[in-house]
Design an enzyme around this catalytic site. Sequence first.
Site, short mmCIF file in Angstrom:
data_model
loop_
_atom_site.label_atom_id
_atom_site.label_comp_id
_atom_site.label_asym_id
_atom_site.label_seq_id
_atom_site.Cartn_x
_atom_site.Cartn_y
_atom_site.Cartn_z
N CYS A 288 0.82 -1.22 0.00
CA CYS A 288 0.00 0.00 0.00
C CYS A 288 0.85 1.27 0.00
O CYS A 288 0.42 2.31 -0.49
CB CYS A 288 -0.91 0.01 1.22
SG CYS A 288 -1.92 -1.46 1.29
N HIS B 55 -3.81 6.99 1.19
CA HIS B 55 -4.04 5.66 0.63
C HIS B 55 -5.47 5.26 0.97
O HIS B 55 -5.91 5.43 2.11
CB HIS B 55 -3.03 4.68 1.24
CG HIS B 55 -3.42 3.26 1.06
ND1 HIS B 55 -3.67 2.71 -0.18
CD2 HIS B 55 -3.62 2.25 1.96
CE1 HIS B 55 -4.00 1.44 -0.04
NE2 HIS B 55 -3.98 1.14 1.25
N ASN C 50 -10.03 -0.55 -2.57
CA ASN C 50 -8.63 -0.40 -2.16
C ASN C 50 -7.73 -1.12 -3.17
O ASN C 50 -7.67 -2.35 -3.19
CB ASN C 50 -8.49 -1.00 -0.75
CG ASN C 50 -7.06 -0.99 -0.23
OD1 ASN C 50 -6.10 -0.84 -0.98
ND2 ASN C 50 -6.92 -1.18 1.07
O1 UT7 Z 1 -4.71 -1.22 2.47
C1 UT7 Z 1 -3.88 -2.05 3.18
C2 UT7 Z 1 -4.11 -1.97 4.62
N1 UT7 Z 1 -5.42 -2.50 4.97
C3 UT7 Z 1 -6.18 -1.82 5.79
O2 UT7 Z 1 -5.84 -0.74 6.20
C4 UT7 Z 1 -7.43 -2.48 6.25
C5 UT7 Z 1 -7.66 -2.19 7.72
N2 UT7 Z 1 -8.78 -2.95 8.30
C6 UT7 Z 1 -10.05 -2.74 7.94
O3 UT7 Z 1 -10.35 -1.95 7.08
C7 UT7 Z 1 -11.12 -3.46 8.72
O4 UT7 Z 1 -10.52 -4.17 9.79
C8 UT7 Z 1 -11.93 -4.47 7.84
C9 UT7 Z 1 -12.82 -3.73 6.86
C10 UT7 Z 1 -11.01 -5.40 7.10
C11 UT7 Z 1 -12.84 -5.30 8.76
O5 UT7 Z 1 -13.69 -4.42 9.50
P1 UT7 Z 1 -13.81 -4.54 11.07
O6 UT7 Z 1 -14.72 -3.49 11.50
O7 UT7 Z 1 -12.44 -4.55 11.65
O8 UT7 Z 1 -14.52 -5.93 11.24
P2 UT7 Z 1 -14.07 -7.21 12.08
O9 UT7 Z 1 -13.06 -7.98 11.30
O10 UT7 Z 1 -13.73 -6.81 13.49
O11 UT7 Z 1 -15.40 -8.02 12.14
C12 UT7 Z 1 -16.57 -7.55 12.87
C13 UT7 Z 1 -17.71 -8.49 12.60
C14 UT7 Z 1 -17.35 -9.96 12.78
O12 UT7 Z 1 -18.49 -10.63 13.23
P3 UT7 Z 1 -18.67 -11.02 14.80
O13 UT7 Z 1 -17.51 -11.88 15.14
O14 UT7 Z 1 -18.66 -9.70 15.53
O15 UT7 Z 1 -19.97 -11.71 14.84
C15 UT7 Z 1 -17.04 -10.43 11.38
O16 UT7 Z 1 -17.24 -11.82 11.21
O17 UT7 Z 1 -18.11 -8.36 11.23
C16 UT7 Z 1 -18.04 -9.63 10.57
N3 UT7 Z 1 -17.63 -9.42 9.21
C17 UT7 Z 1 -18.49 -9.25 8.20
N4 UT7 Z 1 -19.82 -9.24 8.16
C18 UT7 Z 1 -20.39 -9.02 6.96
C19 UT7 Z 1 -16.36 -9.33 8.72
N5 UT7 Z 1 -16.40 -9.11 7.41
C20 UT7 Z 1 -17.71 -9.06 7.05
C21 UT7 Z 1 -18.36 -8.85 5.83
N6 UT7 Z 1 -19.71 -8.85 5.84
N7 UT7 Z 1 -17.70 -8.65 4.67
#
Ligand code: UT7
Length: 352
Positions: free
Chosen positions: A134, A279, A309
């Site tokens: 990135c 980014h 992204n």
């Molecule tokens: O560009 C390179 C660098 N990358 C980044 O900077 C990415 C940084 N991270 C992020 O943008 C976020 O962490 C993500 C978008 C990848 C994930 O979002 P989050 O708010 O951190 O979600 P999470 O992984 O903590 O998941 C929260 C909940 C979970 O469910 P439970 O365990 O609370 O029941 C996940 O299973 O959301 C669920 N979940 C989803 N639900 C629906 C995770 N992905 C999805 C999805 N659709 N696509």
Amino acid sequence: MYAWHTTNSIMVKPNITFNDMKKSRIIGVGHYVPDRIITNEYLSTIMDTNNDWIVERTGIHERRWFTPGKDTVTSMSATASRIAIERAGLSPMDIDFIVFATITPDYFLPGNGVLLQRELGMKTIGALDIRNACSGFIYALSVADQFIKTGMYKNILVVGAEIQSSALDKSDEGRSSAVIFADGAGAAVVSVVEPDQPGILSTHLHAEGQYAEELYCMAPSSSTEVRISKEMIDRGDFLLKMNGNAVFKHAVVRFSEVIQEALEANGKEKSEIDLLVPHQANLRISNYIQQKLGLPDEKVFNNIMYLGNTTAGTIPIALSEAWEQGRLKEGDLVCLAAFGSGFAWASALLNW
Ligand code: UT7
């Protein structure tokens, strides 16, 4: 000009003085994104996700994925580069070096820079690949800036291009990464200008390899008996793995730090920024940084809502779109900042 002198029979070049130092400036930008639009609705038909979650957690409504047999990292970057070179008022024959940022090259080897050099029918110029994910475009810009400042090259083509969609785990297990990453290419022509002209003021680069496995792709690997095996494919080693929470937490801290570092190095205040081009990792990250810097909406450029992204592609694509929309005026103070796999993070401060 500096004079050569000898010490113990070795020819040495004394440090270049400030007066000798050239400056570099972005003089043309271009981009290409594939025409295949992937909506949140479509993703919710292939994995357990939904539009509301994706929009709320990432800000993304749709993104572009490549069409196999049509788009390659080389073809996309060639289109972006032709536009950038034309807007710079140059021809591919005027370019004397390529710095190509990608972590998704067409081949394991050689690098994508040489493929672009061939595609554009350029002279036998040097071509360097940069693999800083990135942050790749800012790393590449920094390399170009150094080569220009020292007088080595005059016109450098700097590219950021990726096809990420072929490394995404599109099952329910991979849904948190699969909804954010996308494909696209951006290019910038960086040229030598006089020191009193607008141009690149500074770049700052950082890395912290202890977090390498928080966002990585294991295969193909040179440290396994064969670079890719059926077992590796069955295990999904060729898929992108990301610990989204860890990346997010580090990103918000490092983004802010590296922007502050750029401002302090140049004696500038955050209020002086005319356009911040972060980014495009997640709209929540960009919004957090915007809030921390106290910048109004018109001073931050975001396109993640419709392009997702694209890793090394995000910043040059954003610069090209911002230029097309008239949001970059001569002399504007522009701040570029990125954080991602490595962890690696970087900033660049420049006058447009
Ligand atoms: O560009 C390179 C660098 N990358 C980044 O900077 C990415 C940084 N991270 C992020 O943008 C976020 O962490 C993500 C978008 C990848 C994930 O979002 P989050 O708010 O951190 O979600 P999470 O992984 O903590 O998941 C929260 C909940 C979970 O469910 P439970 O365990 O609370 O029941 C996940 O299973 O959301 C669920 N979940 C989803 N639900 C629906 C995770 N992905 C999805 C999805 N659709 N696509």
